[in-house]
Design a protein around this motif. Sequence first.
Motif, PDB file in Angstrom:
ATOM      1  N   GLU A 161       0.826  -1.212   0.000  1.00 25.96           N
ATOM      2  CA  GLU A 161       0.000   0.000   0.000  1.00 25.96           C
ATOM      3  C   GLU A 161       0.860   1.261   0.000  1.00 25.96           C
ATOM      4  O   GLU A 161       0.377   2.339  -0.344  1.00 25.96           O
ATOM      5  N   GLY A 162       2.127   1.130   0.425  1.00 26.15           N
ATOM      6  CA  GLY A 162       3.040   2.279   0.400  1.00 26.15           C
ATOM      7  C   GLY A 162       3.361   2.814   1.786  1.00 26.15           C
ATOM      8  O   GLY A 162       2.523   2.748   2.689  1.00 26.15           O
ATOM      9  N   ASP A 163       4.579   3.381   1.937  1.00 26.06           N
ATOM     10  CA  ASP A 163       4.982   3.879   3.259  1.00 26.06           C
ATOM     11  C   ASP A 163       4.365   5.239   3.589  1.00 26.06           C
ATOM     12  O   ASP A 163       4.532   5.760   4.678  1.00 26.06           O
ATOM     13  N   ASP A 164       3.626   5.808   2.617  1.00 27.24           N
ATOM     14  CA  ASP A 164       2.999   7.119   2.867  1.00 27.24           C
ATOM     15  C   ASP A 164       1.596   6.985   3.471  1.00 27.24           C
ATOM     16  O   ASP A 164       0.948   7.977   3.783  1.00 27.24           O
ATOM     17  N   LYS A 165       1.116   5.763   3.648  1.00 22.79           N
ATOM     18  CA  LYS A 165      -0.260   5.586   4.099  1.00 22.79           C
ATOM     19  C   LYS A 165      -0.550   6.095   5.513  1.00 22.79           C
ATOM     20  O   LYS A 165      -1.627   6.643   5.750  1.00 22.79           O
ATOM     21  N   PRO A 166       0.402   5.967   6.464  1.00 17.67           N
ATOM     22  CA  PRO A 166       0.086   6.509   7.791  1.00 17.67           C
ATOM     23  C   PRO A 166      -0.304   7.986   7.731  1.00 17.67           C
ATOM     24  O   PRO A 166      -1.272   8.402   8.359  1.00 17.67           O
ATOM     25  N   GLU A 167       0.454   8.760   6.931  1.00 18.19           N
ATOM     26  CA  GLU A 167       0.126  10.190   6.872  1.00 18.19           C
ATOM     27  C   GLU A 167      -1.181  10.467   6.136  1.00 18.19           C
ATOM     28  O   GLU A 167      -1.882  11.424   6.437  1.00 18.19           O
ATOM     29  N   LYS A 168      -1.491   9.595   5.171  1.00 17.99           N
ATOM     30  CA  LYS A 168      -2.729   9.823   4.421  1.00 17.99           C
ATOM     31  C   LYS A 168      -3.972   9.361   5.178  1.00 17.99           C
ATOM     32  O   LYS A 168      -5.067   9.864   4.941  1.00 17.99           O
ATOM     33  N   TYR A 169      -3.799   8.381   6.044  1.00 17.23           N
ATOM     34  CA  TYR A 169      -4.945   7.845   6.803  1.00 17.23           C
ATOM     35  C   TYR A 169      -4.672   7.880   8.306  1.00 17.23           C
ATOM     36  O   TYR A 169      -4.583   6.840   8.958  1.00 17.23           O
ATOM     37  N   PRO A 170      -4.553   9.099   8.858  1.00 18.55           N
ATOM     38  CA  PRO A 170      -4.170   9.198  10.279  1.00 18.55           C
ATOM     39  C   PRO A 170      -5.256   8.721  11.254  1.00 18.55           C
ATOM     40  O   PRO A 170      -4.940   8.350  12.378  1.00 18.55           O
ATOM     41  N   LEU A 171      -6.526   8.715  10.812  1.00 20.18           N
ATOM     42  CA  LEU A 171      -7.611   8.401  11.752  1.00 20.18           C
ATOM     43  C   LEU A 171      -7.443   7.030  12.395  1.00 20.18           C
ATOM     44  O   LEU A 171      -7.612   6.871  13.601  1.00 20.18           O
ATOM     45  N   ILE A 172      -7.087   6.043  11.581  1.00 20.78           N
ATOM     46  CA  ILE A 172      -6.944   4.682  12.118  1.00 20.78           C
ATOM     47  C   ILE A 172      -5.804   4.623  13.135  1.00 20.78           C
ATOM     48  O   ILE A 172      -5.868   3.887  14.121  1.00 20.78           O
ATOM     49  N   LEU A 173      -4.777   5.431  12.914  1.00 22.95           N
ATOM     50  CA  LEU A 173      -3.637   5.392  13.835  1.00 22.95           C
ATOM     51  C   LEU A 173      -3.971   6.025  15.179  1.00 22.95           C
ATOM     52  O   LEU A 173      -3.401   5.676  16.203  1.00 22.95           O
ATOM     53  N   ARG A 174      -4.924   6.942  15.175  1.00 22.77           N
ATOM     54  CA  ARG A 174      -5.332   7.549  16.447  1.00 22.77           C
ATOM     55  C   ARG A 174      -6.259   6.617  17.200  1.00 22.77           C
ATOM     56  O   ARG A 174      -6.297   6.600  18.420  1.00 22.77           O
ATOM     57  N   LYS A 175      -7.051   5.843  16.461  1.00 20.66           N
ATOM     58  CA  LYS A 175      -8.055   4.991  17.091  1.00 20.66           C
ATOM     59  C   LYS A 175      -7.503   3.630  17.525  1.00 20.66           C
ATOM     60  O   LYS A 175      -7.926   3.076  18.538  1.00 20.66           O
ATOM     61  N   ALA A 176      -6.543   3.097  16.753  1.00 21.57           N
ATOM     62  CA  ALA A 176      -6.107   1.712  16.973  1.00 21.57           C
ATOM     63  C   ALA A 176      -5.336   1.538  18.284  1.00 21.57           C
ATOM     64  O   ALA A 176      -4.633   2.434  18.737  1.00 21.57           O
ATOM     65  N   HIS A 177      -5.501   0.351  18.882  1.00 20.03           N
ATOM     66  CA  HIS A 177      -4.710  -0.036  20.045  1.00 20.03           C
ATOM     67  C   HIS A 177      -3.444  -0.780  19.616  1.00 20.03           C
ATOM     68  O   HIS A 177      -2.551  -1.012  20.408  1.00 20.03           O
ATOM     69  N   LEU A 178      -3.449  -1.215  18.350  1.00 23.31           N
ATOM     70  CA  LEU A 178      -2.302  -1.950  17.810  1.00 23.31           C
ATOM     71  C   LEU A 178      -2.308  -1.759  16.302  1.00 23.31           C
ATOM     72  O   LEU A 178      -3.376  -1.724  15.682  1.00 23.31           O
ATOM     73  N   LEU A 179      -1.120  -1.630  15.728  1.00 19.16           N
ATOM     74  CA  LEU A 179      -1.013  -1.564  14.269  1.00 19.16           C
ATOM     75  C   LEU A 179      -0.180  -2.742  13.782  1.00 19.16           C
ATOM     76  O   LEU A 179       0.916  -2.995  14.287  1.00 19.16           O
ATOM     77  N   ILE A 180      -0.714  -3.473  12.822  1.00 15.20           N
ATOM     78  CA  ILE A 180       0.042  -4.559  12.200  1.00 15.20           C
ATOM     79  C   ILE A 180       0.562  -4.052  10.865  1.00 15.20           C
ATOM     80  O   ILE A 180      -0.203  -3.495  10.072  1.00 15.20           O
ATOM     81  N   ASN A 182       1.792  -5.621   7.703  1.00 13.95           N
ATOM     82  CA  ASN A 182       1.779  -6.956   7.096  1.00 13.95           C
ATOM     83  C   ASN A 182       2.571  -6.976   5.777  1.00 13.95           C
ATOM     84  O   ASN A 182       2.830  -5.926   5.190  1.00 13.95           O
ATOM     85  N   LYS A 183       2.899  -8.177   5.344  1.00 11.97           N
ATOM     86  CA  LYS A 183       3.592  -8.414   4.070  1.00 11.97           C
ATOM     87  C   LYS A 183       4.990  -7.797   4.036  1.00 11.97           C
ATOM     88  O   LYS A 183       5.429  -7.288   3.001  1.00 11.97           O
ATOM     89  N   VAL A 184       5.707  -7.838   5.170  1.00  8.68           N
ATOM     90  CA  VAL A 184       7.068  -7.278   5.190  1.00  8.68           C
ATOM     91  C   VAL A 184       8.027  -8.107   4.328  1.00  8.68           C
ATOM     92  O   VAL A 184       9.098  -7.616   3.944  1.00  8.68           O
ATOM     93  N   ASP A 185       7.629  -9.337   4.012  1.00  9.75           N
ATOM     94  CA  ASP A 185       8.485 -10.168   3.141  1.00  9.75           C
ATOM     95  C   ASP A 185       8.592  -9.591   1.732  1.00  9.75           C
ATOM     96  O   ASP A 185       9.496  -9.941   0.976  1.00  9.75           O
ATOM     97  N   LEU A 186       7.677  -8.680   1.358  1.00 14.75           N
ATOM     98  CA  LEU A 186       7.711  -8.111   0.002  1.00 14.75           C
ATOM     99  C   LEU A 186       8.617  -6.888  -0.129  1.00 14.75           C
ATOM    100  O   LEU A 186       8.855  -6.415  -1.238  1.00 14.75           O
ATOM    101  N   ILE A 187       9.130  -6.382   0.999  1.00 18.73           N
ATOM    102  CA  ILE A 187       9.901  -5.131   0.973  1.00 18.73           C
ATOM    103  C   ILE A 187      11.058  -5.141  -0.049  1.00 18.73           C
ATOM    104  O   ILE A 187      11.254  -4.151  -0.758  1.00 18.73           O
ATOM    105  N   PRO A 188      11.817  -6.260  -0.178  1.00 19.79           N
ATOM    106  CA  PRO A 188      12.911  -6.230  -1.174  1.00 19.79           C
ATOM    107  C   PRO A 188      12.439  -6.011  -2.612  1.00 19.79           C
ATOM    108  O   PRO A 188      13.243  -5.622  -3.461  1.00 19.79           O
ATOM    109  N   TYR A 189      11.188  -6.262  -2.893  1.00 24.62           N
ATOM    110  CA  TYR A 189      10.704  -6.192  -4.282  1.00 24.62           C
ATOM    111  C   TYR A 189       9.923  -4.932  -4.594  1.00 24.62           C
ATOM    112  O   TYR A 189       9.521  -4.720  -5.727  1.00 24.62           O
ATOM    113  N   ILE A 190       9.616  -4.129  -3.573  1.00 22.08           N
ATOM    114  CA  ILE A 190       8.768  -2.957  -3.813  1.00 22.08           C
ATOM    115  C   ILE A 190       9.434  -1.709  -3.246  1.00 22.08           C
ATOM    116  O   ILE A 190      10.444  -1.789  -2.563  1.00 22.08           O
ATOM    117  N   ASN A 191       8.823  -0.585  -3.537  1.00 25.51           N
ATOM    118  CA  ASN A 191       9.367   0.672  -3.069  1.00 25.51           C
ATOM    119  C   ASN A 191       8.713   1.039  -1.742  1.00 25.51           C
ATOM    120  O   ASN A 191       7.717   1.752  -1.707  1.00 25.51           O
TER     121      ASN A 191
END
Length: 219
Positions: free
Chosen positions: A142-161, A163-172
Motif C-alpha cells: 500500500e506504500g509507506d505514505d499511508k500513515p500520513e494519508k490515513y491518520p484516523l486509524i492510527l489515532r483509534k487503533a490499540h495496535l497496528l500490524i 503486514n507483508k514485510v516479506d515483500l519489501i525487497p521487491y517494492i518501493n
Amino acid sequence: MEVKVFESVTRINDTIANQINKLLTENKTCGFNFISSPGSGKTTIIEKLISNLKSKYRIGVIEGDLATTRDAERVKKYDVPVVQINTGKGCHLDANLIYQTLNEFNLKELDILFIENVGNLICPTSYWLGEHFTIGIMSTPEGDDKPEKYPLILRKAHLLILNKVDLIPYINFNKENFYNSVKKINPQLQIIEMSAIKDHRNFQLLVDWIKEKTDKTIT
Ligand code: MG
Ligand code: ZN
C-alpha cells in the motif's frame, strides 16, 4: 450543517456501541475490530489467529463485506461460529448492525469475538462497534505514505500490524518513513511487523498480545 448531521449519527452509534461493550463485558467476551484497506490481510490474520487460539479460547467471528460470503466461508473451515453481514453499498459496519447480529451468538459461550470490518481505512474509524480493542492493519504494497494519508486509524487503533514485510525487497517501501510518520501521529502506538502467510515468530507476538488483552478483559 452536514458536519452536525454526521456528529449526531456517530453519537447515536456510540450509544449503541456502549451497550454492546457492556453486553460483551458482562458475558466475558473480549471484542476485537479489525480495520484495513481491502487486500491487506485481515481474513488471513483472523484465520491464523483462530487456529492458534482455538484450543484455549472459544471464538466467534463477524465478517463484514459489501456483497460476498467468501471471507465467512474461509473462516467456517475452522469450525467456529461465524455470521456474515453484507452491507450492500455500505462501506463500513456500524453498531446497530453488530447489535442485531449479536443475537445469533451465545455470548456466554464465547471468550473472543473477532469482527472483520469492511475493507476501508476511512469511515470504519468513525464507528465504534463496542469492541474492547481496535486493530489497524497496513500492508507494505500500500506504500509507506499511508500513515500520513490515513491518520484516523492510527489515532483509534490499540495496535497496528504492518503486514507483508516479506515483500519489501521487491517494492518501493521505506520502513523508516513508515515508522516516522506513525510516530508523528501516535507515538504510543505499538506496531507488530509480520508476513501473515509465512512468518511464525512475529505472528506469535500478535497471538500473545491478543491473549494478554483477552485475559485482562474477561477475568
Ligand atoms: Mg477479508
Ligand atoms: Zn462507510
